[in-house]
Write a protein that holds these residues in place. Sequence first.
Motif, short mmCIF file in Angstrom:
data_model
loop_
_atom_site.label_atom_id
_atom_site.label_comp_id
_atom_site.label_asym_id
_atom_site.label_seq_id
_atom_site.Cartn_x
_atom_site.Cartn_y
_atom_site.Cartn_z
N ILE A 38 48.96 66.23 -6.98
CA ILE A 38 47.99 66.70 -5.99
C ILE A 38 48.24 66.06 -4.63
N THR A 63 52.14 70.45 -10.96
CA THR A 63 50.77 70.99 -10.97
C THR A 63 50.66 72.47 -11.28
N THR A 90 44.94 67.94 -14.11
CA THR A 90 44.04 67.11 -13.29
C THR A 90 43.05 66.38 -14.20
N HIS A 120 40.17 65.33 -8.83
CA HIS A 120 41.25 66.24 -8.43
C HIS A 120 42.52 65.44 -8.16
N THR A 122 46.14 64.19 -10.62
CA THR A 122 46.80 64.48 -11.90
C THR A 122 46.81 63.26 -12.80
#
Length: 183
Positions: A38, A63, A90, A120, A122
């Motif tokens: 992220i 992601t 996440t 939010h 990973t």
Amino acid sequence: ATINVKSLWTCVPPTADDVVTVCKWAAATGYPVRPSGIKHNWSPLAVVGGTSPSASILIVDTTVNLTSVVSVTVASGSAPAQVKVQTGCTMDNLMLALQNAPGGTGTIGFSFPHIPAPGHITVGGVLAIDAHGTAVPSPLEDMSSGYGSMSNRILGFTAVVSNSKGQYELQTFTRGEADGNDT
């Protein structure tokens, strides 16, 4: 300061085996491989400020495809409840999957006693930066759970490593193994 480098080569491997293929290609062509989640971080783990957009760096984005909560198993005998998750998942999605998993306590599924506040990010990112969630006990609490970061909860992981022949491959490490103890 925000580090923003546009146009670095980025790939989105569909499977862990494809990450191995990417690493083999990158090693053969002189590209260092950097993971990308992220990008919620305060240190230059992937690139540093001033990195040229034409730098020979390959970003591997986890992601998009490597986001599954593979399995959740209930405690059995001396084995605790366990979850197997890919690194691009996440924390929000992991916690939702655990909450909805059958077999937990009461009417909800499972959880961790303490996790990093931002959801939010990973799972791979949490482990890479040893994200906190230490749950320092107060004198009024009697938690039966241990304290520490998320990495304290890792029982095993699979990583892309170079073997004795210098070839990249997937290797699984478990807690207690010499190479897996620094998890």
